[in-house]
Design an enzyme around this catalytic site. Structure first.
Site, short mmCIF file in Angstrom:
data_model
loop_
_atom_site.label_atom_id
_atom_site.label_comp_id
_atom_site.label_asym_id
_atom_site.label_seq_id
_atom_site.Cartn_x
_atom_site.Cartn_y
_atom_site.Cartn_z
N ARG A 1 0.86 -1.17 0.00
CA ARG A 1 0.00 0.00 0.00
C ARG A 1 0.91 1.24 0.00
NH1 ARG A 1 -3.60 -2.52 -1.60
NH2 ARG A 1 -5.71 -2.78 -0.78
N GLU B 1 -4.53 7.41 -5.45
CA GLU B 1 -4.88 6.58 -6.61
C GLU B 1 -6.28 6.96 -7.07
OE1 GLU B 1 -4.53 2.37 -5.95
OE2 GLU B 1 -2.56 2.56 -5.03
N HIS C 1 -1.81 0.12 -10.10
CA HIS C 1 -2.43 -0.83 -9.14
C HIS C 1 -3.18 -1.92 -9.89
CE1 HIS C 1 -4.32 -1.23 -4.85
NE2 HIS C 1 -4.01 -2.39 -5.37
#
Lengths: 359, 406
Positions: B318, B347, B366
């Site tokens: 993360r 994000e 991601h």
């Protein structure tokens, strides 16, 4: 199919084989009188050409040179030179001359794994022992191969383009897990790749001259046209890790690319001339192949005009994916530390080559 | 008469079969209890090695094994949840309603009180909505999160609710999708290592210039990989790294849990000095820790200073676990060879994010675990594994502790 006369138990692999495993107590029965056909300025040859602690007992370096003019053939004949260490890229002609002029030569060792750079009719009819550097480069090439597979599975070309465009675009990636890898040629390199592929959860199919079953492969095909086409039809990733011989030259071409599985990726770490390069370019352009990872080419260096440079779906490397800082040095050390002591004790030499087969 | 006998025989056979299955299941359940941290890892499911569907099969052949009903409500939904919406659901399970707010759920769900909540990561404002849903439907005893990260549903309210319920006769169980995405991420991690080892940035640049420029490559073999956060993802990475011949050092909260792990050579605890030691020793660092109160900002500017000069840093856990500014500076100053990042504090990255122009960094949105089927498989895991376990009264897999944050 010529019968191989090599003993596969004598194949040495840098990762797995034990070092210095010969019987050092066995008596020395002859002298190794060595001609080093190599680049005198190449520091990788130092363990032979200029060793800090001298050569192993019973070994004597007679001469070093890169071309036939640099050798005193009469002196070499008088001394009874019996060993040639060959690493010079332009060694074919000088080697032929030395073999023709000096009858006492009984052993040739190549610093590289590929023998195609010195292949010739003279060499093919040589009756003595020939050994090479098989197994020294395999794990590095295996690392490159899996990276090339992942490069296309995770669509790195797209990723890199998006970074340039500052584009956060989530897209689906493919896993190597569950996919199929086919390897044309299942020698030390093929096996090193299979070991990694199996750890990733890939299924491995192999194609080789002697279809001996192997615990890492689901299927081992023999060396016929139909099997080669089947490999292309069944595999997501096809690796060419074969040596260049009379049999393998031009073996892979349009016929194979026509039946390639959708989304197939082709990787070549063997030799360029095994593949019909024009057919490869066509297949990459029209999408029969999703992509290719190429470390070897028909002509090296690759000409600036080759279309391969500008294809988005080609990962192009200048035959350096096994070129670690120390690999050629390690190869010379292998000759000095492993095979020379065996030769002088008349023990079996490691990494025998079948010159009639060419590898 | 004959008919009755054969029917009796069939029932007895089934009963015996069930007995055998149940007996192996219950002995397993008896040995391992939730509270014992040494046993915790047996409850974790891994897609590569574990088999699903034992209980799903059991319910199919013998409905007597059902201990309770599952009345499910779902928070958030997308096409990956199709298997949940369209069914078929295991016997004893029913989907009461779907929504993204408490009001929507209250409208859709009839008077039957739900006891299971399925949360999708696409639910907007999930951290706010979740405690509200739990309060509106106190009958919910199990929350299953379709993703592995639970940071998107973490909140003070949830922690309070959870702790409060621990005392009650029906504690709240929370489970997630740990082990679902590990192997894809491990592939990405090793690819990122090889990307820098074979100097792909140089290679691609030379390719653009049509320049045949031979250079030395590095091997991964015999290099050291340091893994920060040694959970399922860390372990999958270690497993591959070991096959490559790398030396693996790991960092986790309970080092003793990895004492006999064949994939790592050294395991450190979670103190600062251990982290610095790991940074000092590693050629490749993979950060796979979850984002929790403890791990936020853990890989600080100070930690980055301990890195080897040609280290490669990979983050697939993360974003908030690392100090992004410190890493950007280190990359600009050439303090490390490169970085590969799949996760970020922000994000999606906005177009004016400094990351786009930072040199020597491989950026992915991601998506390095985003296969075409990954979320479908995560829903399948709920339907074929944990839900049947719940129905049969068995222990659930992949328990998470909201207090710890993972």
């Amino acid at each position: 199919m010529s019968k191989t006369k090599v003993d596969h138990n004598l194949f040495w692999n840098r990762e797995i084989s034990s070092k210095l495993a010969y019987d050092a107590n066995a008596p020395i029965v002859k002298e190794a009188k060595i001609i080093s056909l190599s680049d005198v300025n190449d520091p990788s040859n130092r363990p032979l050409n200029n060793p800090a602690d001298g050569l192993p007992q019973g070994s004597r370096l007679l001469a070093v040179g890169g071309s036939i003019e640099e050798f005193d053939i009469e002196m070499l004949k008088r001394e009874g030179a019996n060993t040639i260490f060959v690493s010079h890229p332009l060694a074919r002609e000088p080697l032929d001359r030395l073999l023709q002029e000096i009858p006492s030569i009984e052993w040739i060792h190549s610093r590289s794994a590929g023998m195609d750079f010195v292949a010739s009719p003279t060499l093919a009819s040589f009756q003595g022992k020939v050994t090479n550097a098989k197994g020294l480069y395999s794990s590095t090439l295996a690392e490159y191969t899996i990276m090339a597979c992942s490069y296309f599975a995770k669509d790195l070309p797209r990723l890199l383009k998006n970074k340039g465009a500052k584009n956060w675009e989530k897209y689906n990636v493919l896993e190597l897990r569950g996919s199929t890898l086919g390897t044309v040629g299942y020698g030390d390199i093929g096996r090193a790749v299979a070991r990694l592929a199996v750890a990733y959860g890939m299924k491995v199919l192999a194609l080789r001259r002697r279809p001996v079953p192997d615990d890492l492969c689901s299927v081992v095909y023999g060396n016929d046209k139909e099997s080669l086409s089947r490999l292309f039809a069944e595999c997501d990733y096809i690796l060419c890790a074969a040596p260049l011989t009379a049999e393998t030259k031009g073996m892979i071409g349009k016929e194979q690319f026509d039946v390639a599985k959708s989304g197939a990726v082709f990787i070549n770490v063997g030799r360029g001339p095994i593949v019909d390069e024009d057919a490869l370019i066509e297949a990459l352009k029209d999408g029969r192949l999703k992509g290719a990872g190429l470390d070897v080419f028909a002509t090296e260096p690759l000409s600036k005009s080759s279309p391969l440079w500008e294809l988005d779906n080609v990962l192009l490397s200048p035959h350096n994916m096994d070129q670690t800082a120390t690999f050629t040095y390690e190869s010379t050390s292998f000759f000095v530390e492993e095979n020379l002591p065996r030769f002088v004790r008349d023990l079996p030499l490691l990494n025998p080559v079948d010159v009639s087969a060419g590898y | 008469m004959r008919f009755k006998v054969s029917l009796l025989q069939k029932t007895r056979q089934t009963f015996q079969a069930v007995q055998r299955l149940q007996s192996t299941a219950t002995t397993a359940a008896q040995q391992y209890t939730w509270a014992d941290p040494a046993r915790r890892h047996y409850k974790f499911w891994n897609r590569e090695t574990d088999v699903t569907g034992q209980y799903s099969y059991l319910i199919g052949i013998s409905p007597e094994s059902l201990q309770r009903e599952a009345r499910i409500v779902a928070l958030g939904s997308d096409e990956a949840d199709e298997a949940l919406h369209q069914g078929p659901l295991p016997l004893g399970a029913s989907l009461l309603g779907v929504g993204t707010t408490v009001e929507e759920l209250q409208q859709n769900v009839d008077k039957t009180s739900p006891n299971v909540l399925f949360v999708s990561p696409n639910c907007p404002h999930a951290a706010t909505v979740l405690p509200q849903v739990l309060q509106a439907f106190p009958s919910i005893e199990w929350v299953h999160c379709r993703s592995a990260g639970i940071d998107f549903i973490e909140s003070e309210e949830l922690v309070q609710l959870y702790t409060h319920r621990l005392q009650s006769p029906k504690p709240l169980q929370i489970t997630n999708a740990k082990g679902q995405f590990s192997s894809s991420l491990a592939e990405y991690a090793l690819m990122a290592c090889a990307y820098f080892a074979k100097n792909l940035p140089l290679l691609l640049q030379k390719q653009q210039e049509r320049s045949w420029h031979k250079y030395n490559v590095e091997e991964l073999r015999h290099k050291t990989m340091g893994i920060v956060g040694y959970g399922d993802i860390g372990r999958a990475v270690a497993k591959l790294a070991t096959v490559y011949g790398m030396r693996v050092i790991a960092l986790r909260r309970h080092p003793f849990l990895s004492r006999d792990d064949p994939y790592c050579n050294v395991v450190y605890g979670r103190d600062q000095e251990s982290l610095h030691q790991l940074m000092r020793e590693s050629d490749y660092i993979v950060c796979s820790a979850p984002s929790t109160v403890e791990t936020r900002g853990m890989v600080s500017a100070e930690a980055f200073q301990h890195m080897k000069p040609n280290a490669v840093f990979i983050n697939l856990g993360r974003g908030p676990v690392i100090d992004e500014t410190a890493l950007q500076n280190a990359l600009r100053e050439g303090k490390l060879k490169g970085a590969a990042l799949d996760v970020f504090v922000e994000e999606p990255l906005s177009t004016d994010s400094p990351w786009w122009d930072t040199p020597h960094v491989l950026i992915s949105p991601h998506n390095m675990d985003q296969t075409a089927t990954f979320m479908h498989e995560a829903t399948e895991f709920f339907l074929r594994e944990n839900l049947p376990r719940f129905l049969c009264g068995e222990d659930l897999l992949n328990p998470v502790d909201p207090v710890l944050g993972y």
